[in-house]
Design an enzyme around this catalytic site. Structure first.
Site, short mmCIF file in Angstrom:
data_model
loop_
_atom_site.label_atom_id
_atom_site.label_comp_id
_atom_site.label_asym_id
_atom_site.label_seq_id
_atom_site.Cartn_x
_atom_site.Cartn_y
_atom_site.Cartn_z
N ASN A 22 0.82 -1.22 0.00
CA ASN A 22 0.00 0.00 0.00
C ASN A 22 0.85 1.26 0.00
O ASN A 22 1.94 1.28 0.57
CB ASN A 22 -0.86 0.08 1.28
CG ASN A 22 -1.98 -0.94 1.30
OD1 ASN A 22 -2.40 -1.44 0.25
ND2 ASN A 22 -2.48 -1.23 2.48
N LYS A 51 0.08 -4.44 5.09
CA LYS A 51 0.55 -5.46 6.04
C LYS A 51 1.52 -6.42 5.39
O LYS A 51 2.49 -6.87 6.02
CB LYS A 51 -0.65 -6.21 6.63
CG LYS A 51 -1.49 -5.31 7.50
CD LYS A 51 -2.57 -6.04 8.21
CE LYS A 51 -3.66 -5.07 8.64
NZ LYS A 51 -3.18 -3.88 9.33
N ASP A 254 3.14 -5.64 12.50
CA ASP A 254 3.84 -6.25 11.36
C ASP A 254 5.32 -6.46 11.69
O ASP A 254 5.92 -7.47 11.32
CB ASP A 254 3.71 -5.36 10.12
CG ASP A 254 2.25 -5.16 9.72
OD1 ASP A 254 1.46 -6.11 9.90
OD2 ASP A 254 1.91 -4.07 9.24
O1 RIB Z 1 -0.47 -2.77 9.63
C1 RIB Z 1 -0.27 -1.44 9.19
C2 RIB Z 1 -0.71 -1.33 7.75
O2 RIB Z 1 -2.10 -1.52 7.67
C3 RIB Z 1 -0.47 0.03 7.13
O3 RIB Z 1 0.80 0.17 6.58
C4 RIB Z 1 -1.60 0.16 6.12
O4 RIB Z 1 -1.19 0.14 4.80
C5 RIB Z 1 -2.54 -1.00 6.44
O5 RIB Z 1 -2.44 -2.02 5.54
#
Ligand code: RIB
Length: 308
Positions: A22, A51, A254
């Site tokens: 993203n 993520k 993450d």
């Molecule tokens: O876990 C964080 C992420 O969740 C962000 O970077 C955003 O893009 C969403 O996917």
């Protein structure tokens, strides 16, 4: 089969992360906007996130060799660049017409966030592409999945047929996930809220036990300020958090996932993997942004004066 070395982190198996990439547009606000309210932001930044991407960056910065699969749009150059710089293999990522996935993120003065996702290219993952990627891996390799891409059920089925070990972070939660083939999962990665949604339980130990018994799986349960729990058939271990200034919590989960599994899959005991993951995510929350805030293993060692 992919010929690239898979043993950078001492691993015999290959790691595939099939996940969302993203472009995060991050607005700094005093408080998260309320229904019907209009507020001004004090800054706007564009970062790499998703993520999937964040977890690949964390795995790679922790020292693991990871292959990332997913789709980006015509604006996805910055996403590929950052992944590559972190050390992830991007040769499986496909560029498609249109825009990449996007996240609109508010971060308040306490570092808490709220996120709106726009799927973009992440929702164009189709069966032929999944087949092509999975065919590059073999029995005993590991696949990481989250819930930000299309055709996830098919992907789980194909990965299972191919004998891949499945590490599943079912985030963001959706009810339809409850009907997915969860018995194929080897490691569940959930936070307390997702753990409750999947197990119906509220106590961390009960969430862990319910998911482990129901799906014959190992479980990593993150508990925010309360730390994290990990359980598998050898027992349960717990670790607290390390205190730090909280600037932005985006990407902390993450980071935890990437560092934990980099250590665990390279043969370190769960307790050591939890400690490393807690240290790394403590650094992540002290810096702004998702992927850009994820530290390297060297930074973690330097900050905590550890050798492993
Ligand atoms: O876990 C964080 C992420 O969740 C962000 O970077 C955003 O893009 C969403 O996917």
């Amino acid at each position: 089969m992919l010929s690239a070395s898979s043993t950078k982190g001492g691993l015999a198996m290959k790691l595939l992360n099939f996940g969302a990439l993203n472009i995060d547009v991050v607005y700094q606000v005093d408080h998260l906007v309320l229904p019907g309210e209009t507020i001004s932001s004090t800054s706007r930044e564009t970062n790499c996130g998703g993520k999937g991407l964040n977890q690949s960056v964390a795995l790679a910065r922790a020292g693991a060799q990871v292959f990332h699969a997913g789709m980006v749009g015509e604006d996805g150059g910055m996403l590929l660049e950052l992944l590559g710089e972190a050390g992830a293999d991007t040769s499986l990522v496909r560029e498609v017409p249109g825009g990449s996935g996007q996240a609109i993120i508010q971060v308040d003065r306490r570092g808490e966030n709220s996120i709106i996702l726009y799927g973009g290219a992440n929702q164009r993952i189709d069966e032929p592409y999944i087949d092509e990627v999975i065919s590059q891996f073999e029995e005993g390799d590991c696949i990481f999945l989250q819930n930000e891409i299309s055709n996830l059920r098919y992907l789980m089925e194909r990965a299972h047929e191919a004998g891949l070990r499945l590490i599943f972070n079912p985030s963001p939660f959706e009810k339809c996930l409850l009907s997915y083939p969860l018995d194929y999962v080897d490691y569940f990665v959930v936070n307390e809220v997702e753990g409750h949604q999947f197990s119906g339980k509220t106590e961390p130990e009960e969430i862990l036990k319910t998911l482990m018994d129901r799906h014959q799986t190992a479980v990593l349960l993150t508990l925010g300020k309360e730390g994290a729990l990990y359980g598998d058939d050898t027992g349960t271990v717990r670790h607290g958090i390390y205190q730090s200034e909280v600037v932005d919590t985006t990407g902390a989960g993450d980071t935890f996932t990437g560092f934990f599994f980099s250590a665990l899959l390279s043969g370190q005991p769960p307790q050591d993997a939890l400690r490393l993951a807690s240290q790394a995510s403590c650094i992540t929350v002290s810096r702004p942004g998702a992927a850009p805030s994820i530290p390297t293993l060297a930074e973690v060692r330097e900050r905590f004066h550890t050798e492993r």
